[in-house]
Motif scaffolding. Structure first.
Motif, mmCIF file in Angstrom:
data_model
loop_
_atom_site.group_PDB
_atom_site.id
_atom_site.type_symbol
_atom_site.label_atom_id
_atom_site.label_comp_id
_atom_site.label_asym_id
_atom_site.label_seq_id
_atom_site.Cartn_x
_atom_site.Cartn_y
_atom_site.Cartn_z
ATOM 1 N N GLN A 1 1.069 -1.619 -0.021
ATOM 2 C CA GLN A 1 -0.181 -0.090 -0.476
ATOM 3 C C GLN A 1 0.793 1.179 0.319
ATOM 4 O O GLN A 1 0.897 2.221 0.160
ATOM 5 N N VAL B 1 -8.006 -5.481 -7.575
ATOM 6 C CA VAL B 1 -7.631 -5.744 -8.792
ATOM 7 C C VAL B 1 -6.710 -5.178 -9.312
ATOM 8 O O VAL B 1 -6.531 -5.637 -10.536
ATOM 9 N N ASN C 1 -7.223 -6.716 -13.315
ATOM 10 C CA ASN C 1 -6.440 -6.404 -13.962
ATOM 11 C C ASN C 1 -5.020 -7.858 -15.088
ATOM 12 O O ASN C 1 -5.293 -8.188 -16.075
ATOM 13 N N ASP D 1 -9.666 1.326 -7.293
ATOM 14 C CA ASP D 1 -8.284 1.541 -6.727
ATOM 15 C C ASP D 1 -7.987 2.687 -8.097
ATOM 16 O O ASP D 1 -7.867 2.491 -8.759
ATOM 17 N N ASN E 1 -4.259 2.733 -9.742
ATOM 18 C CA ASN E 1 -3.486 1.687 -9.598
ATOM 19 C C ASN E 1 -2.406 1.849 -10.881
ATOM 20 O O ASN E 1 -3.535 2.047 -11.815
ATOM 21 N N THR F 1 -3.332 -1.120 -13.831
ATOM 22 C CA THR F 1 -5.107 -0.586 -14.224
ATOM 23 C C THR F 1 -4.880 0.468 -14.716
ATOM 24 O O THR F 1 -5.963 0.529 -16.522
ATOM 25 N N HIS G 1 2.750 7.617 -10.572
ATOM 26 C CA HIS G 1 3.552 7.413 -11.069
ATOM 27 C C HIS G 1 4.783 6.920 -11.312
ATOM 28 O O HIS G 1 5.089 6.542 -12.478
#
Length: 298
Positions: free
Chosen positions: A53, A206, A210, A236, A239, A242, A271
């Motif tokens: 997380q 998730v 995916n 989420d 993510n 995703t 990210h």
């Protein structure tokens, strides 16, 4: 009193492996194992869930030098992910520990070391670490590494070893799905069904969604993939996997550039170190460099 032959941590492990990290934390906090070694292993999965997380501070604050060796191994991974400026020193320390000899029973250290090397894309070092352990999760990570190296043959060999160890284990099922996805063709539907069955039996996380979406993408079922990914986004919205898959699907479906760019912008914001984002940035820089060569002179 624990029942003989029953894995007291089964629910915790399963929740972690399928990506249901909050459920893993919840179950770990509620469980009082019957043995000290199980208590340590419970905490390993608890803190690894916090790492998943991206709550590295929890691990760094709560695990100390007096904690069990397995927990200190988890702390090393949290430290590596949190402190980018210290990564070279952390990697050197991990290599030193591996060279000087680590307790062979500390599978967690070999796993955390391999995770760090995998993050560095140093696959040879990751495999050397994993080969020192005899553990189902170490084998599962080995499968992922072989697939990252495009060595599907070696991934199949490692999967066979996992099936001999425990054919029904959640990790073995996941590894089978990964290998089927890499194999392609008719195996894609087999992989899809594995992810679907795990989702129906446990929870549509998730990670599992995916997996289903990627199988659909590889089969050119883009409408199906979009629906699955939308469910993942509802769980989420930030993510990375995703968002990457959604950017791919919307482009295949002929959505406007604005829609596609929206997912890519979210990726870049949240990210920056993600593999897709770094690769895209490199390509954009290269495109700009080449474009300048053909720009009209003033």
């Amino acid at each position: 009193m624990a029942t003989e032959g029953v894995d007291e941590l089964f629910g915790i492990k399963t929740a972690f492996y399928i990506g249901n990290y909050q459920q893993c934390i919840k179950e770990a906090q509620a469980l009082s194992p019957s043995r000290a070694d199980l208590t340590v292993l419970r905490d390993v999965f608890l803190y690894r869930s916090y790492i998943a997380q991206r709550k590295y501070g929890v691990v760094l604050d709560e695990v100390s030098s007096s904690s069990a060796g397995e927990l200190q191994a988890v702390r090393i991974l949290a430290d590596y992910l949190q402190n980018t400026s210290r990564r070279d020193r952390i990697i050197a320390d991990v290599e030193s520990k591996l060279n000087s000899g680590v307790d062979a029973s500390n599978n967690t250290f070999f796993l955390m070391a391999a995770a760090i090397f995998y993050h560095e894309q140093n696959y040879d070092a990751a495999l050397r670490s994993l080969h020192q352990a005899d553990d189902l999760e170490c084998s599962a990570l080995s499968v992922q590494i072989y697939l990252a190296m495009d060595r599907v043959d070696l991934a199949r060999k490692e999967l066979k070893r996992m099936q001999e160890m425990d054919d029904d284990a959640t990790l073995t099922q996941l590894a089978s799905a990964w290998v089927n996805m890499a194999t392609g063709g008719e195996k894609l539907q087999d992989a899809f069904y594995i992810f679907q069955e795990l989702a129906e039996k446990n929870s549509p996380t998730v990670l599992l969604l995916n997996g289903q979406a990627v199988c659909s993408i590889q089969q050119a079922r883009y409408d199906d993939a979009e629906g699955i990914l939308q469910e993942a986004l509802d769980k989420d919205s930030s993510n990375a996997e995703t968002l990457v898959n959604m950017a791919v699907v919307t482009q295949h479906l002929g959505r406007t550039l604005e829609v596609v760019q929206r997912y890519i912008s979210q990726l870049k914001d949240a990210h920056q170190k993600q593999t897709f984002v770094k690769s895209l940035a490199t390509k954009e820089q290269e495109f700009d460099r080449i474009s300048q060569q053909y720009a009209p002179s003033v």
